[in-house]
Design a protein around this motif. Structure first.
Motif, short mmCIF file in Angstrom:
data_model
loop_
_atom_site.label_atom_id
_atom_site.label_comp_id
_atom_site.label_asym_id
_atom_site.label_seq_id
_atom_site.Cartn_x
_atom_site.Cartn_y
_atom_site.Cartn_z
N PHE A 46 -25.37 9.68 101.44
CA PHE A 46 -26.46 10.09 102.33
C PHE A 46 -27.82 10.52 101.68
O PHE A 46 -28.99 10.37 102.25
N ALA A 47 -27.72 10.68 100.28
CA ALA A 47 -28.95 11.24 99.75
C ALA A 47 -30.00 10.03 99.72
O ALA A 47 -30.94 10.09 99.16
N GLU A 48 -29.19 8.81 99.64
CA GLU A 48 -30.18 7.63 99.61
C GLU A 48 -31.32 7.42 100.62
O GLU A 48 -32.26 7.07 100.39
N ASN A 49 -31.28 8.04 101.66
CA ASN A 49 -32.10 8.19 102.72
C ASN A 49 -32.23 9.63 103.25
O ASN A 49 -31.66 10.61 102.81
N PRO A 50 -33.41 9.45 103.98
CA PRO A 50 -33.82 10.94 104.62
C PRO A 50 -32.60 11.57 105.20
O PRO A 50 -32.02 10.84 106.09
N MET A 51 -32.57 12.80 105.38
CA MET A 51 -31.70 13.48 106.34
C MET A 51 -32.51 14.00 107.55
O MET A 51 -33.74 13.99 107.62
N ARG A 70 -40.27 10.57 103.22
CA ARG A 70 -39.23 11.51 103.12
C ARG A 70 -39.83 13.17 103.16
O ARG A 70 -40.65 13.40 102.32
N GLU A 72 -36.17 18.65 104.86
CA GLU A 72 -34.73 18.45 104.49
C GLU A 72 -34.27 19.69 103.80
O GLU A 72 -33.02 20.37 104.31
N LEU A 112 -33.48 22.36 106.79
CA LEU A 112 -32.45 21.83 107.52
C LEU A 112 -31.05 22.38 106.52
O LEU A 112 -30.14 23.04 107.36
#
Lengths: 378, 612
Positions: free
Chosen positions: A139-144, B7, B12, B15
């Motif tokens: 998951f950390a590879e891409n934005p949340m 990003r 994040e 969240l």
């Protein structure tokens, strides 16, 4: 590939104040204090539960020492390394789980062990760490928050090892590993709508799960729903455990004075049911103290996760802490008769070495996450 | 690359923080729920679980009371509790069971039966229970084991009390015996009071006085672990031992009567006419009641059961024999009281009797007849014709009414179980039981104590005691008193006065005089037992066989011998102030005068003159 993120422009803060000894050893003082208190309390209870058998206490102490050593070693590994190793470690654990199914050793009716020549090893324990690492890495590879396809792949990464563990069968560990994956999903921020639909799907699948269960697992569920239906058989554990807990009262029967435990009415009293020994001898007071220590550790763990500076660390730190609380809730729920009997130990208190190392290694990761931070200027 | 650029780290973080707070709150909520559950168990339901915890570890163990002892009238011990030693193994405490048993066998013989029992019990019991490998060790074996005890950890000698009857067959039919409680008995007894008791009275005094002999169960509270092993005794209430009993029985007299019967089968009952106390009650052959206490083995039981002598059959209480001529004094009483007989008036005995209008001749035992007979002559010489005539005059119902006042045809109600009532026939009985009319000839036969008429030796002795006491009728009883720690209290059961037969003094005198003449008179049928020391009143009898009904399985060859008449004799002495009344039945003994009378004499001698 180097990341052009803001971290590169950081400089060490408070250069005037050198880091303390514990920080240099990458240990977190509050967390360490909580863990040492918990383990010390656990050894006291174990001494009573094992009928004052110092040998057993010594063995447990030795295991705890090794586990703390593991924690210390893991804490020295910077989170970046951990992150890079995640896919490899995950791959190795899945392969080992497969190996267990193919050539594993049978113990107590389940195939859980892998004989590595020098020592026997339980790959499902490793999965407790590598599954959340893998999902967090992914998951950390891409934005949340992750997109739906990524969330589904993340679920898939969890389900494969869970099924392999469930097949051994080891329901307790499968449950914990599943939780680890699910917590990463949850913390990554998948939308509430998906969580709700997942809940609906699981409820719909319940009959299928029932169908897949082994007879003894079904028996456990039935017994949980009505322990008195088999008071001398499977229900015996739950009934005797409730009697031990209830008869403890507010102040308990006194350390070493529990009749349910010392007269052997209580089954598995040094392992899965050690909480009942504590509740019987030290009463509600001792129980509240224990739960207080646990809550302190959990709070500190979650705090460390929120302080982490990258998504991988946050997700992994949060998930590991939450899994630790699942241990606690499932075990105490089981001992007090509100959850079915699944083989989940009381973390860091129950006698036995396998889970100790994993749990403390997990806390080692947390400490590493916390102590390897590069502090932002205020 | 672009992905990383857009990003939004802050978003994040927010969240994640949000989710962590939700998860953390959820964990807190669940831990609080656990606390509520714990408070529910440990505070609200604490009392309930405390009780259940106590129930788990505290068990009540019953303690068996010691059974009361039984003494004869002079304090001779007839039933006692003796320690019985058994060799017991605790499997848990033994390292090598096979070796242990092998080595034990070199000291104390252990056979296959012992081993089989041991293996069976080992399966059933828990590993810390003691399991007997040998029972009934001799004193010598106990001593031998004691020397080697140190070599056998986990092996012990265990002592328990077993009922024992030192006089064995001599008292078997009076005392009965105790045996293991069976299913039927379990239904009847107060199970809580018997919770520690393994044995119960099966018959005789042991059964009839079970309630007094047994005592009250004791209780101890013990702490046990989950496997039921007793860890310590918390509290105990000692059992109350059963009370001892003193019998009327004189064991010397009992032995004398047994010896006097010699090789014959039969029964002797001696009663004290004043109290109804049974001084001797012999049924021969007897059996060893000790065999039954720990459970009799099949071979022994078959031997007892199949023996043609029927040792288990209590002839004194359950043997039903025709009274024969012993009934004649009672018939004379009936005739005199009914005013149909004049004692002095003679009747002529031609050796047979015919009913008016019938040609059938009812024979007298003496072929040529006795000639002219008055009442005293008729009893002295046991003239049948005289009593045929009297019976016809009285009629069967008149006889039945009068004789029943002496207890014939009914159980005496003695304080022992299993007594039978004999049979005193009547028209009504025959109509009801046989669905046939009464024939006049049957009245004649009944008049000399034959035909349907049946009595038990106890009934004969009891009726004779009533005659001896000139009408004072007391229910016979075996147990005289219950012995308490500080006092002795006569038993209330039995011994009470019964409805007397109401016969005039003169009538008693006349009949007793005739019975004295049976022994003292020159033509008396029992003149050979005349005593210089005291005066005996008696009457001989011979009963045709009919034998005991149960004897259906007798061998063909034995039948001839078994068809010989039973010899009977009833007597009491001293005539002036009777202290003992005796009824004797000797199976297949032939004649009362030659066989039965001397037996009664020996019993009376022993009682009145003491041991020689």
């Amino acid at each position: 590939m180097s990341l052009p993120n803001s971290l590169s422009s950081l400089q060490p803060s408070n250069p005037a104040k050198p880091p303390g000894l514990l920080a240099r050893l990458h240990l977190d003082l509050p967390l360490l204090t909580g863990l040492v208190l918990l383990c010390g309390y656990g050894l006291l209870v174990l001494y009573s539960a094992a009928d004052q058998d110092l040998d057993q206490v010594r063995r447990q102490g030795l295991r705890l020492g090794l586990a703390f050593l593991a924690m210390f070693v893991v804490a020295q590994v910077p989170p970046g390394h951990l992150r890079r190793w995640s896919p490899w470690l995950f791959g190795v654990s899945v392969l080992m789980l497969l190996a267990v199914i193919l050539f594993g050793e049978v113990g107590k009716g389940a195939q859980r062990w892998l004989d590595l020549g020098i020592f026997r090893f339980q790959p499902s324990e490793l999965a407790k760490l590598t599954v959340p690492m893998m999902v967090a890495w992914y998951f950390a590879e891409n934005p949340m928050p992750p997109t739906l396809p990524r969330a589904l792949i993340g679920s898939g990464l969890t389900i494969v090892p869970v099924l392999l563990i469930a097949k051994q069968p080891d329901l307790g560990t499968a449950l914990l590993v599943a939780c680890a994956g699910i917590f990463v999903l949850f913390l990554a921020g998948i939308s509430w709508r998906w969580i709700l639909s997942l809940g609906v799907v699981i409820s719909a699948l319940t009959p299928l799960i029932w169908y897949l269960m082994r007879p003894y697992q079904r028996q456990r569920v039935l017994t949980f729903l009505d322990p008195e239906r088999d008071p001398l058989g499977a229900g015996y554990h739950i009934i005797q455990s409730k009697i031990a807990v209830g008869s403890g009262g507010i102040y308990g029967k006194g350390w070493l004075n529990g009749t349910q435990s010392h007269l052997e009415f209580l089954p598995e009293r040094t392992t899965d049911f050690i909480f009942a020994v504590l509740a019987e001898e030290l009463g509600l007071t001792g129980v509240i103290l224990l739960l207080g220590i646990y809550l302190f550790i959990i709070t500190r763990g979650l705090f460390i996760a929120t302080q982490a500076q990258d998504a991988f660390s946050r997700l992994l730190g949060g998930a590991l802490t939450l899994v630790f609380s699942v241990y606690l809730i499932v075990n105490v729920g089981m001992v007090t008769g509100i959850l079915p009997v699944v083989g989940v130990p009381l973390p860091l208190v129950s006698y036995g070495g396998t889970s100790l190392v994993t749990i403390l290694a997990g806390f080692g990761i947390l400490m590493s996450l916390h102590t390897h931070r590069k502090l932002l200027p205020t | 690359m672009l992905q990383f650029a857009i990003r939004d780290h802050l978003r994040e973080s927010r969240l994640f923080l949000g989710r962590t707070i939700v998860a953390g709150s959820f964990v807190l909520l669940l831990v609080l729920a656990l606390c509520l559950r714990l408070a529910d168990l440990q505070v609200l339901q604490h009392e309930h679980f405390s009780t259940r915890s106590l129930d788990n570890r505290v068990k009540l163990q019953p303690l068996a009371p010691t059974r009361g002892l039984i003494y004869d009238r002079n304090g001779v011990l007839l039933a006692q509790n003796l320690p019985s030693y058994s060799l017991e193994i605790t499997p848990e405490a033994v390292k090598d069971l096979a070796w242990t048993i092998e080595e034990l066998n070199k000291i104390i013989p252990i056979d296959d039966i012992d081993l089989t029992r041991f293996e069976r019990l080992k399966q059933q019991r828990r590993r810390f229970d003691k399991i007997p490998i040998r029972v009934r060790l001799s004193e010598e074996e106990v001593a031998r084991f004691a020397v080697h005890r140190h070599r056998f950890p986990g092996v012990d000698i265990e002592a328990k009390l077993l009922r024992s009857y030192p006089l064995a067959e001599k008292t078997a039919h009076v005392l009965g015996y105790v045996g293991r409680i069976n299913e039927d008995e379990l239904q009847r007894i107060d199970t809580s009071n018997y919770s520690a008791t393994s044995h119960i009275g099966k018959n005789g005094v042991e059964k009839a006085y079970e309630g007094i002999l047994h005592g009250e169960v004791g209780l101890q509270q013990v702490e046990v672990n989950a496997q039921g092993r007793v860890l310590r005794i918390l509290e105990s209430r000692a059992p109350v031992p059963g009370n001892d009993l003193r019998l009327f029985l004189d064991i010397g007299l009992q032995e004398e009567a047994t010896a006097a019967l010699g090789d014959y089968n039969g029964a002797v009952v001696a009663i004290d006419p004043g109290t109804g106390g049974v001084l001797a009650l012999v049924s021969k052959p007897g059996f060893d009641p000790n065999l039954f206490v720990e459970g009799i083995n099949t071979a022994d039981y078959t031997a007892l059961k199949e023996s043609p002598d029927k040792p288990l059959f209590n002839r004194a209480l359950r043997g039903q024999y025709p009274p024969g001529s012993t009934i004649k004094p009672f018939m004379a009483l009936a005739g005199l009281e009914a005013n149909v007989l004049n004692a002095e008036q003679t009747k002529y005995c031609p050796g047979f009797y015919q009913l008016p209008g019938h040609t059938h001749k009812y024979r007298d035992w003496k072929r040529g007849g006795h000639g002219p007979m008055d009442m005293v002559d008729a009893i002295t010489q046991s003239c049948d014709v005289y009593f045929y005539d009297l019976a016809r005059t009285l009629g069967i119902d008149g006889m039945q009414r009068f004789l029943s006042r002496f207890g014939f045809g009914r159980r005496t109600g003695v304080d022992l179980t299993g007594e039978l009532g004999g049979l005193l026939p009547s028209r009504e009985w025959k109509r009801a039981q046989r669905n046939m009319p009464w024939f006049p000839g049957e009245t004649l036969i009944a008049g000399i104590g034959q035909g349907y008429f049946l009595t038990t030796p106890l009934q004969l002795a009891s009726a004779t005691a009533t005659l001896a006491a000139r009408g004072k009728r007391v229910r016979p009883r075996v147990v005289r008193s219950v012995i308490f720690a500080d006092a002795e209290q006569p038993t209330t059961s039995g011994g009470e006065s019964l409805q007397p037969p109401e016969v005039g003094d003169r009538t008693w005198q006349q009949v007793v005089a005739a019975m004295v003449n049976v022994v003292e008179g020159t033509r008396g049928t029992a003149k050979r037992i005349r005593s210089d020391d005291y005066t005996i009143a008696g009457k001989t009898g011979t009963a045709q066989v009919f034998t005991v009904k149960q004897d259906e399985k007798y061998d063909e060859e034995n039948i001839d011998e078994k068809m010989r008449d039973h010899a009977l004799f009833v007597a009491f002495a001293p005539v002036e102030e009777p202290r003992i009344a005796v009824g004797v039945v000797v199976e297949n003994g032939g004649h009362g005068s030659s066989v039965a009378a001397p037996i009664a004499k020996r019993v009376m001698d022993r009682y009145l003159l003491g041991a020689k």
